[in-house]
Design a protein around this motif. Structure first.
Motif, PDB file in Angstrom:
ATOM      1  N   ASP A 161       0.891  -1.150   0.000  1.00 32.75           N
ATOM      2  CA  ASP A 161       0.000   0.000   0.000  1.00 32.75           C
ATOM      3  C   ASP A 161       0.939   1.211   0.000  1.00 32.75           C
ATOM      4  O   ASP A 161       1.867   1.272   0.819  1.00 32.75           O
ATOM      5  CB  ASP A 161      -0.847  -0.059   1.290  1.00 32.75           C
ATOM      6  CG  ASP A 161      -2.233   0.535   1.147  1.00 32.75           C
ATOM      7  OD1 ASP A 161      -2.807   0.498   0.038  1.00 32.75           O
ATOM      8  OD2 ASP A 161      -2.753   1.038   2.166  1.00 32.75           O
TER       9      ASP A 161
ATOM     10  N   HIS B   1       0.685   5.180  -0.443  1.00 32.62           N
ATOM     11  CA  HIS B   1      -0.149   6.373  -0.625  1.00 32.62           C
ATOM     12  C   HIS B   1       0.660   7.674  -0.593  1.00 32.62           C
ATOM     13  O   HIS B   1       1.581   7.808   0.219  1.00 32.62           O
ATOM     14  CB  HIS B   1      -1.182   6.460   0.499  1.00 32.62           C
ATOM     15  CG  HIS B   1      -2.147   5.322   0.555  1.00 32.62           C
ATOM     16  ND1 HIS B   1      -2.839   4.863  -0.536  1.00 32.62           N
ATOM     17  CD2 HIS B   1      -2.579   4.561   1.607  1.00 32.62           C
ATOM     18  CE1 HIS B   1      -3.642   3.875  -0.166  1.00 32.62           C
ATOM     19  NE2 HIS B   1      -3.500   3.660   1.128  1.00 32.62           N
TER      20      HIS B   1
ATOM     21  N   HIS C 217      -1.699   6.344   6.708  1.00 31.42           N
ATOM     22  CA  HIS C 217      -0.946   5.081   6.757  1.00 31.42           C
ATOM     23  C   HIS C 217      -0.207   4.868   5.443  1.00 31.42           C
ATOM     24  O   HIS C 217      -0.601   5.384   4.402  1.00 31.42           O
ATOM     25  CB  HIS C 217      -1.882   3.886   7.021  1.00 31.42           C
ATOM     26  CG  HIS C 217      -2.871   3.641   5.914  1.00 31.42           C
ATOM     27  ND1 HIS C 217      -4.039   4.368   5.791  1.00 31.42           N
ATOM     28  CD2 HIS C 217      -2.844   2.795   4.863  1.00 31.42           C
ATOM     29  CE1 HIS C 217      -4.689   3.960   4.720  1.00 31.42           C
ATOM     30  NE2 HIS C 217      -3.994   3.013   4.126  1.00 31.42           N
TER      31      HIS C 217
ATOM     32  N   ASP D  72      -8.679   4.936  -3.962  1.00 33.49           N
ATOM     33  CA  ASP D  72      -8.107   3.909  -3.100  1.00 33.49           C
ATOM     34  C   ASP D  72      -7.910   2.638  -3.913  1.00 33.49           C
ATOM     35  O   ASP D  72      -8.428   2.499  -5.016  1.00 33.49           O
ATOM     36  CB  ASP D  72      -8.999   3.663  -1.882  1.00 33.49           C
ATOM     37  CG  ASP D  72      -8.175   3.293  -0.644  1.00 33.49           C
ATOM     38  OD1 ASP D  72      -6.949   3.115  -0.783  1.00 33.49           O
ATOM     39  OD2 ASP D  72      -8.757   3.188   0.446  1.00 33.49           O
TER      40      ASP D  72
HETATM   41 ZN    ZN Z   1      -4.479   2.112   2.306  1.00 33.50          ZN
END
Ligand code: ZN
Ligand code: VGL
Length: 204
Positions: free
Chosen positions: A46, A48, A81, A113
């Motif tokens: 992940d 971001h 996060h 997302d």
């Molecule tokens: Zn995430």
């Protein structure tokens, strides 16, 4: 040929992290034990940008856990996060990195997302995971990682839909359970979609 997918085994999803999954550390020894058995091991991350729209911090007046409508989809608001390049986004230190052949990053579009390792949540933008697996002759995937009720769920659903023979290994996944029972429901949903649910003892 079969690949092992390690989904989002990153610091921020481990206990103590902003999105810490209860008992999350226990997926690491399972992943390490499995990796040598596969021709191909792919980890997702992940990843971001700091202003990602899934962060509650980007929505004044909203808080973590709120659900907003965005682009016709429901978006859960999470704590900040897995910010690109940060320690929280790093793969867990206990993983046997040498056994990982490829890393696929997702969730990089600030407005979108990406729970699945294959596509953004609009289901239009591919992450490159499918084309990589196909280029390696992979037609089956076994999945471990975090979290059962989000990224593991949506990765597994996309994998079967794309035609991969897909198995989730129970000892190797843990869930967030934002609502109690979410992980159990995710397992049932995967099973209904044609994902095999296995235990380590079921594996060859
Ligand atoms: Zn995430
Ligand atoms: C995840 C929530 C937000 C996951 C990622 O890896 O399951 N969950 N971003």
């Amino acid at each position: 040929m079969k690949a092992l997918l390690l989904i989002d085994i990153q610091n921020d999803f481990l206990p103590g992290g902003p999105l810490g999954v209860e008992d999350g550390y226990s997926v690491i020894p399972v992943a390490n034990r499995l990796m040598p058995r596969y021709a191909e091991v792919v980890a997702t991350q992940d990843w971001h940008p700091p202003n990602h729209h899934s962060f509650a911090s980007q929505h004044p007046g909203r808080k973590v856990g709120d659900v907003i409508e965005s682009g016709g989809r429901q978006q859960v608001l999470w704590p900040d996060h897995c910010v690109q390049g940060g320690e929280g986004a790093a793969l867990a230190a206990g993983l046997e990195f040498e056994a990982i052949d490829k890393i696929i990053q997702k969730g990089t579009d600030p407005e979108l997302d990406s729970y699945s390792g294959f596509f953004d949540n609009d289901h239009r933008t591919a992450t490159g995971l499918e084309s990589y697996l196909r280029s390696q002759g992979i037609d089956a995937v076994d999945i471990v990682g975090l979290a059962t009720d989000y990224c593991v769920l949506f990765t597994a659903l996309d994998a079967v839909q794309l035609g991969f023979d897909t198995t989730v290994i129970l000892e190797g996944v843990r869930g967030i359970d934002r609502t109690p029972g979410d992980s159990q429901r995710a397992v049932e949903r995967m099973q209904e979609a044609g994902v095999h649910i296995a235990r380590l003892t079921d594996l060859p």
